[in-house]
Design an enzyme around this catalytic site. Structure first.
Site, PDB file in Angstrom:
ATOM      1  N   GLY A  92      27.993  -1.424 -21.837  1.00 10.34           N
ATOM      2  CA  GLY A  92      26.926  -1.062 -20.915  1.00 10.34           C
ATOM      3  C   GLY A  92      27.020  -2.024 -19.750  1.00 10.34           C
ATOM      4  O   GLY A  92      27.923  -2.870 -19.709  1.00 10.34           O
ATOM      5  N   GLY A  94      26.750  -5.050 -18.394  1.00 11.55           N
ATOM      6  CA  GLY A  94      26.475  -6.389 -18.909  1.00 11.55           C
ATOM      7  C   GLY A  94      26.262  -7.407 -17.795  1.00 11.55           C
ATOM      8  O   GLY A  94      25.747  -8.505 -18.036  1.00 11.55           O
ATOM      9  N   ARG A  95      26.689  -7.043 -16.609  1.00  9.52           N
ATOM     10  CA  ARG A  95      26.488  -7.962 -15.489  1.00  9.52           C
ATOM     11  C   ARG A  95      26.291  -7.222 -14.170  1.00  9.52           C
ATOM     12  O   ARG A  95      26.349  -7.828 -13.105  1.00  9.52           O
ATOM     13  CB  ARG A  95      27.670  -8.896 -15.364  1.00  9.52           C
ATOM     14  CG  ARG A  95      29.006  -8.170 -15.222  1.00  9.52           C
ATOM     15  CD  ARG A  95      30.059  -9.153 -14.850  1.00  9.52           C
ATOM     16  NE  ARG A  95      31.381  -8.584 -15.007  1.00  9.52           N
ATOM     17  CZ  ARG A  95      32.475  -9.228 -14.666  1.00  9.52           C
ATOM     18  NH1 ARG A  95      32.377 -10.424 -14.148  1.00  9.52           N
ATOM     19  NH2 ARG A  95      33.649  -8.675 -14.830  1.00  9.52           N
ATOM     20  N   LYS A 115      26.991  -6.290  -8.650  1.00 11.18           N
ATOM     21  CA  LYS A 115      27.829  -6.870  -9.713  1.00 11.18           C
ATOM     22  C   LYS A 115      27.607  -8.380  -9.757  1.00 11.18           C
ATOM     23  O   LYS A 115      27.592  -9.030  -8.714  1.00 11.18           O
ATOM     24  CB  LYS A 115      29.292  -6.569  -9.406  1.00 11.18           C
ATOM     25  CG  LYS A 115      30.233  -6.907 -10.531  1.00 11.18           C
ATOM     26  CD  LYS A 115      31.592  -6.290 -10.303  1.00 11.18           C
ATOM     27  CE  LYS A 115      32.518  -6.582 -11.478  1.00 11.18           C
ATOM     28  NZ  LYS A 115      33.796  -5.898 -11.341  1.00 11.18           N
ATOM     29  N   ASP A 127      27.457 -14.456 -19.566  1.00  7.73           N
ATOM     30  CA  ASP A 127      26.472 -14.950 -18.596  1.00  7.73           C
ATOM     31  C   ASP A 127      25.957 -13.919 -17.588  1.00  7.73           C
ATOM     32  O   ASP A 127      25.051 -14.207 -16.804  1.00  7.73           O
ATOM     33  CB  ASP A 127      27.030 -16.178 -17.857  1.00  7.73           C
ATOM     34  CG  ASP A 127      28.343 -15.869 -17.145  1.00  7.73           C
ATOM     35  OD1 ASP A 127      28.685 -14.679 -17.014  1.00  7.73           O
ATOM     36  OD2 ASP A 127      29.028 -16.826 -16.739  1.00  7.73           O
ATOM     37  N   ARG A 178      28.579  -2.899  -4.613  1.00 12.88           N
ATOM     38  CA  ARG A 178      29.579  -1.861  -4.377  1.00 12.88           C
ATOM     39  C   ARG A 178      28.904  -0.498  -4.337  1.00 12.88           C
ATOM     40  O   ARG A 178      27.832  -0.301  -4.900  1.00 12.88           O
ATOM     41  CB  ARG A 178      30.695  -1.922  -5.411  1.00 12.88           C
ATOM     42  CG  ARG A 178      30.276  -1.445  -6.756  1.00 12.88           C
ATOM     43  CD  ARG A 178      31.478  -1.369  -7.680  1.00 12.88           C
ATOM     44  NE  ARG A 178      31.051  -1.073  -9.015  1.00 12.88           N
ATOM     45  CZ  ARG A 178      31.687  -1.479 -10.109  1.00 12.88           C
ATOM     46  NH1 ARG A 178      32.775  -2.218 -10.014  1.00 12.88           N
ATOM     47  NH2 ARG A 178      31.244  -1.144 -11.302  1.00 12.88           N
ATOM     48  N   ARG A 185      30.685   6.938 -15.825  1.00 14.11           N
ATOM     49  CA  ARG A 185      32.028   6.685 -16.358  1.00 14.11           C
ATOM     50  C   ARG A 185      32.327   7.695 -17.456  1.00 14.11           C
ATOM     51  O   ARG A 185      31.387   8.254 -18.057  1.00 14.11           O
ATOM     52  CB  ARG A 185      32.069   5.270 -16.966  1.00 14.11           C
ATOM     53  CG  ARG A 185      31.636   4.187 -16.009  1.00 14.11           C
ATOM     54  CD  ARG A 185      31.017   2.998 -16.778  1.00 14.11           C
ATOM     55  NE  ARG A 185      30.357   2.073 -15.855  1.00 14.11           N
ATOM     56  CZ  ARG A 185      30.903   0.971 -15.373  1.00 14.11           C
ATOM     57  NH1 ARG A 185      32.093   0.609 -15.754  1.00 14.11           N
ATOM     58  NH2 ARG A 185      30.248   0.187 -14.528  1.00 14.11           N
ATOM     59  N   ASP A 262      35.784   3.173 -20.135  1.00 19.52           N
ATOM     60  CA  ASP A 262      34.570   2.701 -19.451  1.00 19.52           C
ATOM     61  C   ASP A 262      34.889   2.287 -18.014  1.00 19.52           C
ATOM     62  O   ASP A 262      33.973   2.037 -17.227  1.00 19.52           O
ATOM     63  CB  ASP A 262      33.922   1.534 -20.204  1.00 19.52           C
ATOM     64  CG  ASP A 262      34.902   0.434 -20.524  1.00 19.52           C
ATOM     65  OD1 ASP A 262      35.932   0.728 -21.160  1.00 19.52           O
ATOM     66  OD2 ASP A 262      34.673  -0.723 -20.128  1.00 19.52           O
TER      67      ASP A 262
HETATM   68  P1  AMP Z   1      34.931  -5.364 -17.448  1.00 19.08           P
HETATM   69  O1  AMP Z   1      36.048  -6.126 -18.073  1.00 19.08           O
HETATM   70  O2  AMP Z   1      34.410  -5.992 -16.188  1.00 19.08           O
HETATM   71  O3  AMP Z   1      35.263  -3.911 -17.266  1.00 19.08           O
HETATM   72  O4  AMP Z   1      33.721  -5.438 -18.483  1.00 19.08           O
HETATM   73  C1  AMP Z   1      33.741  -4.913 -19.791  1.00 19.08           C
HETATM   74  C2  AMP Z   1      32.367  -5.039 -20.409  1.00 19.08           C
HETATM   75  O5  AMP Z   1      32.003  -6.417 -20.521  1.00 19.08           O
HETATM   76  C3  AMP Z   1      31.259  -4.385 -19.587  1.00 19.08           C
HETATM   77  O6  AMP Z   1      30.287  -3.898 -20.493  1.00 19.08           O
HETATM   78  C4  AMP Z   1      30.729  -5.544 -18.771  1.00 19.08           C
HETATM   79  O7  AMP Z   1      29.421  -5.339 -18.342  1.00 19.08           O
HETATM   80  C5  AMP Z   1      30.846  -6.694 -19.763  1.00 19.08           C
HETATM   81  N1  AMP Z   1      31.034  -7.994 -19.087  1.00 19.08           N
HETATM   82  C6  AMP Z   1      32.152  -8.460 -18.481  1.00 19.08           C
HETATM   83  N2  AMP Z   1      31.951  -9.700 -17.999  1.00 19.08           N
HETATM   84  C7  AMP Z   1      30.682 -10.046 -18.309  1.00 19.08           C
HETATM   85  C8  AMP Z   1      29.890 -11.196 -18.075  1.00 19.08           C
HETATM   86  N3  AMP Z   1      30.354 -12.278 -17.444  1.00 19.08           N
HETATM   87  N4  AMP Z   1      28.623 -11.181 -18.545  1.00 19.08           N
HETATM   88  C9  AMP Z   1      28.145 -10.119 -19.210  1.00 19.08           C
HETATM   89  N5  AMP Z   1      28.836  -9.014 -19.450  1.00 19.08           N
HETATM   90  C10 AMP Z   1      30.092  -8.957 -19.009  1.00 19.08           C
HETATM   91 MG    MG Z   2      34.431  -2.315 -16.728  1.00 19.97          MG
END
Ligand code: AMP
Ligand code: MG
Length: 519
Positions: A92, A94-95, A115, A127, A178, A185, A262
């Site tokens: 979901g 997450g950030r 973001k 974080d 963005r 997705r 995703d």
């Molecule tokens: P990504 O690698 O950016 O596509 O992220 C994959 C998943 O990890 C998604 O659900 C993001 O929201 C979560 N995520 C990535 N980095 C962080 C972070 N620093 N804090 C919290 N969630 C994260």
């Molecule tokens: Mg992602």
């Protein structure tokens, strides 16, 4: 904040309203000393956003004040995804947060997604932040792809901060807004499909999948509503758009790096930039993602992975269409991708007809790109073999420069002179003869051919070593390199915008850098 005057765009929150059971309302968490560092003025103006928001204090108040109406409906979205082939329902935002949706003055709709906005229920103990390095990389890449006419999310602005965050080392947090037609997705649909079988009340879960489908249809695929089976028609659009997108990646040598479902947009746009790269030398099996040990997402695999991902998405359409109809829609992917790829590759040679002769000529050129580099100007072959120059030691040729070198000529003799750049001169001659014969058969005037080629072969593409230099300067507070590189990347076909430093191919040690997922 109030919505001023008639000339300003409308701010909507259709997702939060229509899908209230699929979201978590949440506000951005303030960061230490935020600075509105970079603004995409073209995009800002195209959406008709107020100029007065560009004042730092005003903008930060919009984002972080508790009573700001700008973030009144900001939400984290729930989705899942197949990551490296494994289903993960735990994902979901997450950030990131969907702040609001802008209805621009021309009627187009754009999500504003922040973001690095801080923790959410989907942060999984991380974080909730993004680092300056990764926001700069996403900003540069999304603008670069946009100006290469490759569909993509875009960067509206970048906010730097003094807030420390830990990755492999201590870094600074940054945020980016963005834009995209939506942030839906493949993983959204997969989640609410699979959730029906994973212990949730099946009726409630089915209801949620229905709501999501209905929302996507009404808000984003309204033309599908008129067809016999709107769901199937929407799936067909997604299949076509994904085929076109991936064909374009293959044409320009772009390796996404993390094609988890995703990270796949239903709008067929490049989405969720991570350790992406354009390869330098033509390396069909290039893997830009250091963490991708099996090479699942290598360059040559992207078309197949696109289909794999569409199959995963198509599962969610099973309650809405017969399996044989879904299969027929998926079967359209490969021919569509190949057709786009051939047409666009031939444009790079200034040809408009996809003939057997043209395709054979193209195949010869790709072979030539893998047949080694010859002397650079001012060198002889002997010098090069005795004392390899750093720029001439690659086994394959620089993909982008090789195409651009075909441009800017006044007659065929000039193109023929490029043969000194190639080691396999016999192969060059074979390709050249095939090229000239085909161009003459297609009856295209040399001048027209060259004009079209200039518009299809960029002088500058995003290179990891340049991005790294931009990041290192920005980390010291100097954004001049960032702006210089961005301006060259934003006008990649116009010779007047070329900056020599950014157009030159990398030396051997800077080639084919692979990055980790950390961001
Ligand atoms: P990504 O690698 O950016 O596509 O992220 C994959 C998943 O990890 C998604 O659900 C993001 O929201 C979560 N995520 C990535 N980095 C962080 C972070 N620093 N804090 C919290 N969630 C994260
Ligand atoms: Mg992602």
């Amino acid at each position: 904040m109030k919505q001023q005057g008639l000339r300003h765009p409308r701010l909507l929150h259709t997702y939060a309203d229509a899908l209230s059971e699929l979201i978590t309302p949440i506000k951005p968490t303030p960061v230490y000393q935020p600075q509105l560092q970079v603004i995409n003025h073209d995009l800002w103006d195209a959406m008709g956003l107020p100029q007065e928001w560009q004042v730092n204090d005003t903008f930060m108040a919009l984002l972080f004040d508790r009573d700001s109406t700008f973030t009144e409906h900001s939400v984290a979205q729930k989705y899942g995804g197949h990551q490296f082939g494994q289903w993960n329902p735990q994902l979901g935002d997450g950030r990131g947060l969907l702040l609001t949706e802008v209805e621009a003055l021309d009627g187009t709709r754009h999500d504003l997604h922040l973001k690095g906005a801080g923790p959410t229920p989907y942060s999984r103990h991380a974080d909730g932040r993004a680092v300056l390095r990764s926001t700069i990389r996403e900003y540069l890449a999304s603008e670069a792809l946009h100006h290469l006419h490759i569909p993509t999310s875009r960067a509206l602005c970048l906010i730097s901060s003094s807030e420390p965050v830990y990755r492999e080392t201590l870094e600074k947090a940054a945020l980016m807004i963005r834009t995209a037609p939506s942030h839906l997705r493949f993983g959204h649909f997969e989640y609410f499909y699979h959730d029906r079988e994973s212990g949730s009340d099946p009726e409630v879960a089915t209801d949620k999948l229905n709501q999501l489908m209905q929302y996507a249809l009404t808000e984003h695929f309204p033309e599908a509503l008129a067809s016999d089976n709107p769901h199937l028609s929407m799936l067909s659009s997604i299949v076509q758009d994904t085929a076109r997108l991936i064909a374009k990646w293959q044409v320009y040598g772009f390796n996404h790096g993390v094609m988890n479902t995703d990270n796949m947009s239903i709008h067929g746009i490049t989405f969720d930039y991570g350790p992406y790269a354009f390869f330098d030398d033509f390396e069909p099996h290039y893997v830009c993602n250091k963490s991708d040990h099996q090479g699942r997402y290598r360059f040559s695999q992207q078309p197949s992975i696109g289909l794999w991902n569409l199959n995963a998405l198509a599962q969610a359409f099973r309650p809405f269409a017969k399996i044989e109809d879904i299969t027929k829609v998926l079967d359209q992917y490969e021919p569509a991708l190949v057709e786009h790829y051939h047409a666009m590759m031939l444009k790079r040679f200034g040809l408009s007809e996809v003939t057997d002769g043209a395709l054979a000529m193209m195949a010869l050129f790709m072979k030539l790109l893998q047949s080694g580099q010859g002397a650079q100007s001012g060198q002889t072959h002997v010098q090069q073999l005795d004392q390899p120059d750093e720029q001439a030691t690659g086994i394959n040729r620089d993909y982008h420069i090789s195409f651009r070198q075909l441009c800017g000529h006044t007659d065929w003799d000039e193109i023929a002179q490029l043969r000194d750049n190639y080691l396999d001169i016999a192969l060059f001659d074979q390709w050249f003869a095939a090229y000239r014969t085909e161009a003459e058969a297609q009856n295209v005037a040399f001048v027209t051919m060259q004009t079209n080629m200039n518009l299809a072969n960029p002088h500058t593409v995003l290179r990891n070593h340049h991005a790294q230099a931009v990041i290192e300067a920005a980390e010291q507070g100097d954004y001049s390199l960032f702006h210089a590189y961005l301006s060259a990347l934003s006008d990649p076909f116009n010779e007047a915008s070329k900056i020599e430093r950014f157009a030159a191919p990398p030396v051997a040690t800077d080639k084919g850098i692979a990055l980790s997922c950390s961001s």
